[in-house]
Design a protein around this motif. Structure first.
Motif, short mmCIF file in Angstrom:
data_model
loop_
_atom_site.label_atom_id
_atom_site.label_comp_id
_atom_site.label_asym_id
_atom_site.label_seq_id
_atom_site.Cartn_x
_atom_site.Cartn_y
_atom_site.Cartn_z
N ARG A 62 0.86 -1.19 0.00
CA ARG A 62 0.00 0.00 0.00
C ARG A 62 0.89 1.23 0.00
O ARG A 62 1.75 1.39 0.87
CB ARG A 62 -0.89 0.01 1.25
N SER A 63 0.69 2.07 -0.99
CA SER A 63 1.41 3.34 -1.04
C SER A 63 0.71 4.32 -0.10
O SER A 63 -0.46 4.65 -0.30
CB SER A 63 1.40 3.89 -2.47
N LYS A 64 1.42 4.77 0.93
CA LYS A 64 0.83 5.74 1.86
C LYS A 64 0.54 7.06 1.15
O LYS A 64 -0.49 7.68 1.38
CB LYS A 64 1.76 5.96 3.05
N ASP A 69 -3.20 0.52 -3.44
CA ASP A 69 -2.47 -0.74 -3.44
C ASP A 69 -1.73 -0.92 -4.76
O ASP A 69 -2.19 -0.46 -5.82
CB ASP A 69 -3.43 -1.92 -3.25
N TYR A 70 -0.59 -1.59 -4.69
CA TYR A 70 0.15 -1.95 -5.89
C TYR A 70 0.78 -3.32 -5.68
O TYR A 70 0.95 -3.77 -4.56
CB TYR A 70 1.20 -0.90 -6.24
N SER A 72 4.00 -5.69 -6.08
CA SER A 72 5.45 -5.74 -6.31
C SER A 72 5.76 -7.06 -7.00
O SER A 72 5.09 -8.07 -6.76
CB SER A 72 6.21 -5.64 -4.99
N GLU A 149 2.80 -1.47 4.14
CA GLU A 149 2.47 -0.06 3.86
C GLU A 149 3.72 0.72 3.54
O GLU A 149 4.79 0.43 3.98
CB GLU A 149 1.77 0.56 5.06
#
Length: 149
Positions: A62-64, A69-70, A72, A149
């Motif tokens: 999760r990109s703060k 969400d992404y 990897s 995160e």
């Protein structure tokens, strides 16, 4: 009719048993252990021996900043480099690291395995190609999902 049904059941069961040998079970566990042990004691050759060249390892983070969400992705080459560099100082794992292997399903040429390590869980798909079992997919997460995160 009952004899025919019994015969069909026996044939079907014998085909199921032939799909997995004791050696397959040993080899699948060996590959899963090579994956984690090559990270415990840096050993890129051991990692490479466990992986199919087309391996993809994925997790969700999760990109703060973006609140999104992404996924990897790592590939076999990344994992070999990881095995060489991740634990060089010997400080990434406890003295007796956890490496619990659970065989979820085994067929003649495919297997699903769950690896419980100290900080994370790996779900692996292992494939038998050219007579050898190799990890081709890994989906993982930290035990503490806040680390995503």
């Amino acid at each position: 009719m009952k004899k025919r049904l019994l015969l069909i059941t026996i044939v079907f069961c014998s085909l199921q048993i032939q799909a997995q040998t004791a050696q397959d079970t040993i080899d699948i566990k060996r590959v899963a252990l090579a994956y984690i042990e090559s990270q415990h004691t840096p050993n890129p050759k051991l990692m490479e021996s466990a992986l199919h060249p087309r391996l993809v390892k994925r997790s969700v983070f999760r990109s703060k900043a973006a609140q999104k969400d992404y996924i990897s992705e790592y590939f076999a080459e990344n994992m070999v480099i990881l095995a060489e560099t991740y634990n060089v100082k010997g400080d990434k794992f406890p003295k007796n690291p956890r490496k619990e292997i659970k065989l979820l399903d085994i067929s003649e040429r495919t297997a699903s395995v769950k690896l419980l390590a100290d900080a994370w869980i790996d779900y692996m798909h292992i494939v038998k190609t050219n007579g050898e079992w190799k990890i081709i997919n890994v989906l993982w997460q930290y035990n503490d999902v806040k680390q995503h995160e």
